[in-house]
Design a protein around this motif. Structure first.
Motif, PDB file in Angstrom:
ATOM      1  N   ASN A  19       0.807  -1.225   0.000  1.00 50.31           N
ATOM      2  CA  ASN A  19       0.000   0.000   0.000  1.00 50.31           C
ATOM      3  C   ASN A  19       0.845   1.283   0.000  1.00 50.31           C
ATOM      4  O   ASN A  19       0.317   2.372   0.161  1.00 50.31           O
ATOM      5  CB  ASN A  19      -0.965   0.009   1.190  1.00 50.31           C
ATOM      6  N   VAL A  20       2.158   1.123  -0.158  1.00 47.91           N
ATOM      7  CA  VAL A  20       3.028   2.287  -0.300  1.00 47.91           C
ATOM      8  C   VAL A  20       3.602   2.278  -1.710  1.00 47.91           C
ATOM      9  O   VAL A  20       4.197   1.285  -2.134  1.00 47.91           O
ATOM     10  CB  VAL A  20       4.164   2.287   0.753  1.00 47.91           C
ATOM     11  N   TYR A  21       3.374   3.384  -2.441  1.00 43.44           N
ATOM     12  CA  TYR A  21       3.762   3.453  -3.851  1.00 43.44           C
ATOM     13  C   TYR A  21       4.832   4.496  -4.085  1.00 43.44           C
ATOM     14  O   TYR A  21       4.886   5.513  -3.392  1.00 43.44           O
ATOM     15  CB  TYR A  21       2.544   3.838  -4.711  1.00 43.44           C
ATOM     16  N   ARG A  22       5.671   4.243  -5.085  1.00 42.48           N
ATOM     17  CA  ARG A  22       6.557   5.273  -5.593  1.00 42.48           C
ATOM     18  C   ARG A  22       6.065   5.676  -6.974  1.00 42.48           C
ATOM     19  O   ARG A  22       5.851   4.826  -7.841  1.00 42.48           O
ATOM     20  CB  ARG A  22       8.005   4.790  -5.693  1.00 42.48           C
ATOM     21  N   MET A  23       5.845   6.971  -7.153  1.00 45.96           N
ATOM     22  CA  MET A  23       5.416   7.480  -8.457  1.00 45.96           C
ATOM     23  C   MET A  23       6.489   8.432  -8.972  1.00 45.96           C
ATOM     24  O   MET A  23       6.924   9.329  -8.253  1.00 45.96           O
ATOM     25  CB  MET A  23       4.080   8.220  -8.333  1.00 45.96           C
ATOM     26  N   LYS A  24       6.907   8.209 -10.215  1.00 48.04           N
ATOM     27  CA  LYS A  24       7.822   9.141 -10.862  1.00 48.04           C
ATOM     28  C   LYS A  24       7.062   9.892 -11.945  1.00 48.04           C
ATOM     29  O   LYS A  24       6.288   9.290 -12.694  1.00 48.04           O
ATOM     30  CB  LYS A  24       9.019   8.396 -11.458  1.00 48.04           C
ATOM     31  N   LEU A  25       7.292  11.204 -11.988  1.00 49.77           N
ATOM     32  CA  LEU A  25       6.581  12.040 -12.951  1.00 49.77           C
ATOM     33  C   LEU A  25       7.581  12.921 -13.695  1.00 49.77           C
ATOM     34  O   LEU A  25       8.539  13.408 -13.099  1.00 49.77           O
ATOM     35  CB  LEU A  25       5.567  12.930 -12.237  1.00 49.77           C
ATOM     36  N   GLU A  26       7.298  13.110 -14.982  1.00 49.04           N
ATOM     37  CA  GLU A  26       8.135  13.957 -15.833  1.00 49.04           C
ATOM     38  C   GLU A  26       7.453  15.286 -16.091  1.00 49.04           C
ATOM     39  O   GLU A  26       6.230  15.323 -16.251  1.00 49.04           O
ATOM     40  CB  GLU A  26       8.329  13.284 -17.198  1.00 49.04           C
ATOM     41  N   GLY A  27       8.243  16.347 -16.167  1.00 46.60           N
ATOM     42  CA  GLY A  27       7.685  17.653 -16.502  1.00 46.60           C
ATOM     43  C   GLY A  27       8.515  18.760 -15.877  1.00 46.60           C
ATOM     44  O   GLY A  27       9.600  18.517 -15.352  1.00 46.60           O
ATOM     45  N   ASP A  28       7.966  19.980 -15.940  1.00 49.06           N
ATOM     46  CA  ASP A  28       8.671  21.136 -15.401  1.00 49.06           C
ATOM     47  C   ASP A  28       8.505  21.162 -13.877  1.00 49.06           C
ATOM     48  O   ASP A  28       7.436  21.475 -13.367  1.00 49.06           O
ATOM     49  CB  ASP A  28       8.100  22.411 -16.028  1.00 49.06           C
ATOM     50  N   VAL A  29       9.566  20.812 -13.161  1.00 47.71           N
ATOM     51  CA  VAL A  29       9.508  20.822 -11.697  1.00 47.71           C
ATOM     52  C   VAL A  29      10.448  21.886 -11.126  1.00 47.71           C
ATOM     53  O   VAL A  29      10.894  21.801  -9.988  1.00 47.71           O
ATOM     54  CB  VAL A  29       9.831  19.422 -11.121  1.00 47.71           C
ATOM     55  N   SER A  30      10.696  22.911 -11.942  1.00 44.93           N
ATOM     56  CA  SER A  30      11.659  23.942 -11.546  1.00 44.93           C
ATOM     57  C   SER A  30      11.198  24.749 -10.331  1.00 44.93           C
ATOM     58  O   SER A  30      12.015  25.370  -9.654  1.00 44.93           O
ATOM     59  CB  SER A  30      11.913  24.887 -12.723  1.00 44.93           C
ATOM     60  N   ALA A  31       9.893  24.720 -10.036  1.00 44.20           N
ATOM     61  CA  ALA A  31       9.402  25.505  -8.900  1.00 44.20           C
ATOM     62  C   ALA A  31       9.707  24.846  -7.553  1.00 44.20           C
ATOM     63  O   ALA A  31       9.585  25.475  -6.514  1.00 44.20           O
ATOM     64  CB  ALA A  31       7.896  25.738  -9.036  1.00 44.20           C
ATOM     65  N   VAL A  32      10.093  23.564  -7.579  1.00 41.36           N
ATOM     66  CA  VAL A  32      10.466  22.901  -6.327  1.00 41.36           C
ATOM     67  C   VAL A  32      11.862  23.379  -5.947  1.00 41.36           C
ATOM     68  O   VAL A  32      12.833  23.106  -6.640  1.00 41.36           O
ATOM     69  CB  VAL A  32      10.459  21.360  -6.482  1.00 41.36           C
ATOM     70  N   SER A  33      11.952  24.133  -4.853  1.00 41.63           N
ATOM     71  CA  SER A  33      13.227  24.768  -4.538  1.00 41.63           C
ATOM     72  C   SER A  33      13.883  24.227  -3.278  1.00 41.63           C
ATOM     73  O   SER A  33      15.067  24.454  -3.064  1.00 41.63           O
ATOM     74  CB  SER A  33      13.030  26.281  -4.396  1.00 41.63           C
ATOM     75  N   ARG A  34      13.140  23.480  -2.458  1.00 39.95           N
ATOM     76  CA  ARG A  34      13.697  23.051  -1.174  1.00 39.95           C
ATOM     77  C   ARG A  34      13.112  21.706  -0.756  1.00 39.95           C
ATOM     78  O   ARG A  34      11.927  21.457  -0.982  1.00 39.95           O
ATOM     79  CB  ARG A  34      13.276  24.037  -0.087  1.00 39.95           C
ATOM     80  N   PRO A  35      13.889  20.867  -0.076  1.00 40.55           N
ATOM     81  CA  PRO A  35      13.322  19.658   0.534  1.00 40.55           C
ATOM     82  C   PRO A  35      12.254  20.058   1.562  1.00 40.55           C
ATOM     83  O   PRO A  35      12.383  21.108   2.200  1.00 40.55           O
ATOM     84  CB  PRO A  35      14.507  19.008   1.250  1.00 40.55           C
ATOM     85  N   GLY A  36      11.231  19.240   1.706  1.00 41.07           N
ATOM     86  CA  GLY A  36      10.170  19.541   2.660  1.00 41.07           C
ATOM     87  C   GLY A  36       8.990  20.254   2.036  1.00 41.07           C
ATOM     88  O   GLY A  36       7.961  20.436   2.676  1.00 41.07           O
ATOM     89  N   GLN A  37       9.152  20.662   0.765  1.00 38.59           N
ATOM     90  CA  GLN A  37       8.002  21.246   0.059  1.00 38.59           C
ATOM     91  C   GLN A  37       7.074  20.125  -0.410  1.00 38.59           C
ATOM     92  O   GLN A  37       7.407  18.946  -0.325  1.00 38.59           O
ATOM     93  CB  GLN A  37       8.476  22.054  -1.148  1.00 38.59           C
ATOM     94  N   PHE A  38       5.901  20.508  -0.913  1.00 41.71           N
ATOM     95  CA  PHE A  38       4.966  19.512  -1.405  1.00 41.71           C
ATOM     96  C   PHE A  38       4.364  19.949  -2.730  1.00 41.71           C
ATOM     97  O   PHE A  38       4.562  21.094  -3.163  1.00 41.71           O
ATOM     98  CB  PHE A  38       3.868  19.220  -0.370  1.00 41.71           C
ATOM     99  N   VAL A  39       3.704  19.013  -3.388  1.00 41.70           N
ATOM    100  CA  VAL A  39       2.971  19.316  -4.617  1.00 41.70           C
ATOM    101  C   VAL A  39       1.501  18.997  -4.371  1.00 41.70           C
ATOM    102  O   VAL A  39       1.166  18.286  -3.432  1.00 41.70           O
ATOM    103  CB  VAL A  39       3.500  18.508  -5.823  1.00 41.70           C
ATOM    104  N   ASN A  40       0.612  19.555  -5.186  1.00 43.24           N
ATOM    105  CA  ASN A  40      -0.824  19.360  -4.985  1.00 43.24           C
ATOM    106  C   ASN A  40      -1.433  18.867  -6.297  1.00 43.24           C
ATOM    107  O   ASN A  40      -1.471  19.613  -7.283  1.00 43.24           O
ATOM    108  CB  ASN A  40      -1.453  20.683  -4.524  1.00 43.24           C
ATOM    109  N   LEU A  41      -1.869  17.625  -6.299  1.00 41.84           N
ATOM    110  CA  LEU A  41      -2.304  16.959  -7.530  1.00 41.84           C
ATOM    111  C   LEU A  41      -3.812  17.031  -7.723  1.00 41.84           C
ATOM    112  O   LEU A  41      -4.569  16.714  -6.802  1.00 41.84           O
ATOM    113  CB  LEU A  41      -1.904  15.470  -7.488  1.00 41.84           C
ATOM    114  N   LYS A  42      -4.228  17.419  -8.937  1.00 43.65           N
ATOM    115  CA  LYS A  42      -5.653  17.373  -9.295  1.00 43.65           C
ATOM    116  C   LYS A  42      -5.947  15.949  -9.750  1.00 43.65           C
ATOM    117  O   LYS A  42      -5.245  15.401 -10.605  1.00 43.65           O
ATOM    118  CB  LYS A  42      -5.934  18.359 -10.418  1.00 43.65           C
TER     119      LYS A  42
END
Lengths: 246, 303
Positions: A19-42
């Motif tokens: 029940n624990v998954y690893r997802m890899k995604l491709e695209g523009d991730v330049s806005a991620v600037s620091r560890p500890g940030q998060f993303v919000n998926l639609k």
């Protein structure tokens, strides 16, 4: 914050528990600037986005590790390579690497472990020698040991039932000496770490969010430095500003 | 190219799209995403006399077509709104802004309105008499025509700016409240605020939000909102601002046909930070599709 379309390149379970998954995604991730940030998926069919912490990021590649706990993560688990997600990236303050010192300690519990992987990489890149203690309920849920070992001097794993590593909780296995600590995990663990650590540190909090970018005031907590939105002013709070009476 | 501008209580809006209070902060979070000067205006975060932390968390519960919130009017209080938030707002927004205010007594409403009356950047004062989140608070004013009218009188006495009263849908007959506000001198009516709602977590068997219930908003409430805008627009002569689940240019047109002079967009901003801009950008195409050359011509077209 950027609103981008990310395409799944890989999505599979990584623990025997399934029940624990690893997802890899491709695209523009330049806005991620620091560890500890998060993303919000639609996610199709659900009204609110789903906030997921960043496990790792490189040029054009984002790694997420998530546990299936409800409708949103169930739909994420069903995604196949080629599927895409409308994603808000670069959300939250993230960990401050400045006060890490020479021997920072990373403390993670369950799906609180993923952001520490990116953090360990960045700390090591800056010449620090991090060590990690990560805790799980049982052996079948353990992950992240190998990834953390690439960047950490030592990685200690604890399980509550003793089926892997040391029996007990993360706070039962704290080393004697460290210069600063970074923590991410469930609320009981955050409280235990707060009470057991001897240096200053930073803790990442979870809260139900509306927007994830500071507009709705859905996730506000009281701190010594005033009211803070977990999504925008957090999710990382410093030990010194935390109040537990929210 | 169609004509998008409308007149709201004597102030021209370049277009009728207005992000709704509580979904847009004081604007600057969104100014990082797009130039918010494309908006007609926006209604800033509900402001009270004293600072408020709001309700305990969790404050958010998802619904099939929207969300429930029980934020509880978290805001830094009118003095800090004026000294800290409005200067930041003015840097990113050049048009008159709509000041959303709330209070727990007539004196508090008047206090906040009077303070904001002195701010040049404020175009309209939108008076929230309907927030369903605060115990013993705004709810009681908005559910009784007499006390709603008293709030209007108290606010009108201290400001020359147009006063728009934001109504609660959680009443038997919203037109009675609207007419009472009009009679006491309100310059406009906006509606609907959120519908009182609730979710229960099946795992914990407890309500999802700590406050037990909260305000339901999002596309699920659009038909209810449209009906109440229609009824209110028939009942009063002052302009009506329609809101409730608006998520597209089509929804804007539909609200205007039901009698709305302008249209507020709420929850959509929380899911897509550029939602209001996208709606404005797609208005010309939508107008062309339905043969509309001047948007203000269709106001109340279905009445």
């Amino acid at each position: 914050m950027e609103n981008v379309i990310l395409t799944v390149t890989e999505n599979r379970p990584i623990t025997p528990s399934g029940n624990v998954y690893r997802m890899k995604l491709e695209g523009d991730v330049s806005a991620v600037s620091r560890p500890g940030q998060f993303v919000n998926l639609k996610i199709d069919g659900l009204y609110l986005r789903r906030p997921i912490s960043v496990c790792d990021v490189e040029d054009g590649l984002l790694v997420l590790i998530y546990k299936v706990v409800g409708k949103g993560t169930e739909k994420m688990a069903a995604a196949a390579p080629g599927d895409s997600f409308d994603t808000l990236t670069g959300l939250g303050n993230g960990y401050d690497l400045g006060p890490a010192g020479e021997r920072p300690l990373l403390l993670g519990g369950g799906v609180g472990v993923p952001p520490l992987i990116y953090l360990a990489k960045e700390l090591a890149r800056r010449g620090a020698k991090p060590s990690a203690v990560i805790g799980f309920n049982t052996a079948a849920e353990v992950f992240g040991e190998e990834e953390l070992s690439r960047h950490c001097e030592s990685v200690t794993v604890t399980t509550a039932d003793g089926t892997y590593g040391a029996k007990g909780f993360v706070t039962d296995a704290l080393p004697q000496q460290y210069t600063h600590f970074y923590c991410c995990g469930p609320m009981p663990m955050l409280k235990a770490v707060y009470g057991s650590t001897v240096t200053d540190g930073q803790l990442s909090f979870e809260e139900r969010m509306g927007c994830g970018f500071g507009a709705c005031m859905g996730c506000t907590v009281r701190t010594r430095d005033g009211y803070k939105r977990i999504c925008k002013d957090g999710p990382v709070l410093s030990k010194g500003e935390i109040l537990w009476d929210n | 190219m169609g004509q998008l501008s409308v007149d709201l209580c004597g102030i021209r809006l370049d277009n009728p799209v207005i992000p709704a209070s509580g979904t847009f902060g004081f604007g600057y979070e969104f100014a990082d995403v797009y130039d918010i000067n494309c908006l007609g205006t926006f209604s800033f975060k509900g402001t009270t006399k004293e600072p408020r932390l709001g309700n305990p968390t969790p404050r958010i519960a998802e619904c099939p077509a929207g969300l429930i919130n029980s934020v509880g009017l978290q805001n830094p209080g009118v003095d800090r709104v004026i000294s800290e938030e409005l200067p930041k707002l003015r840097k990113v927004f050049r048009k008159p802004v709509m000041a959303n205010i709330s209070g727990f007594s007539l004196e508090e409403y008047a206090f906040v309105a009077e303070r904001l009356d002195g701010e040049d950047c404020v175009g309209w004062i939108e008076v929230n008499i309907s927030c369903p989140n605060v115990h013993g608070g705004g709810m009681s004013f908005g559910t009784d025509p007499k006390s709603a009218g008293q709030v209007v009188s108290a606010v009108k006495a201290v400001t020359k700016k147009p006063v728009i009263v934001k109504l609660s849908p959680n009443v038997t007959d919203v037109t009675e409240i609207a007419k009472a506000c009009e009679e006491k001198g309100a310059d406009g009516i906006s509606l609907i605020n959120t519908l009182l709602g609730m979710r229960i977590d099946l795992k914990t068997r407890r309500p999802v939000v700590a406050n037990l219930m909260g305000g339901y908003s999002g596309p699920g409430i659009f038909p209810v909102a449209l009906r109440m805008v229609f009824q209110t627009a028939k009942a009063v002569k002052i302009p009506v601002v329609g809101m409730g689940g608006v998520s597209s240019a089509e929804d804007v047109v539909e609200m205007m046909l039901a009698g709305a002079t302008a249209v507020e967009v709420g929850s959509a901003n929380l899911v897509d930070p550029a939602a209001s801009k996208k709606i404005i950008d797609s208005l010309p195409e939508t107008m062309q599709k339905y043969g509309i050359t001047n948007l203000s011509d269709i106001i109340g077209g279905a009445l």
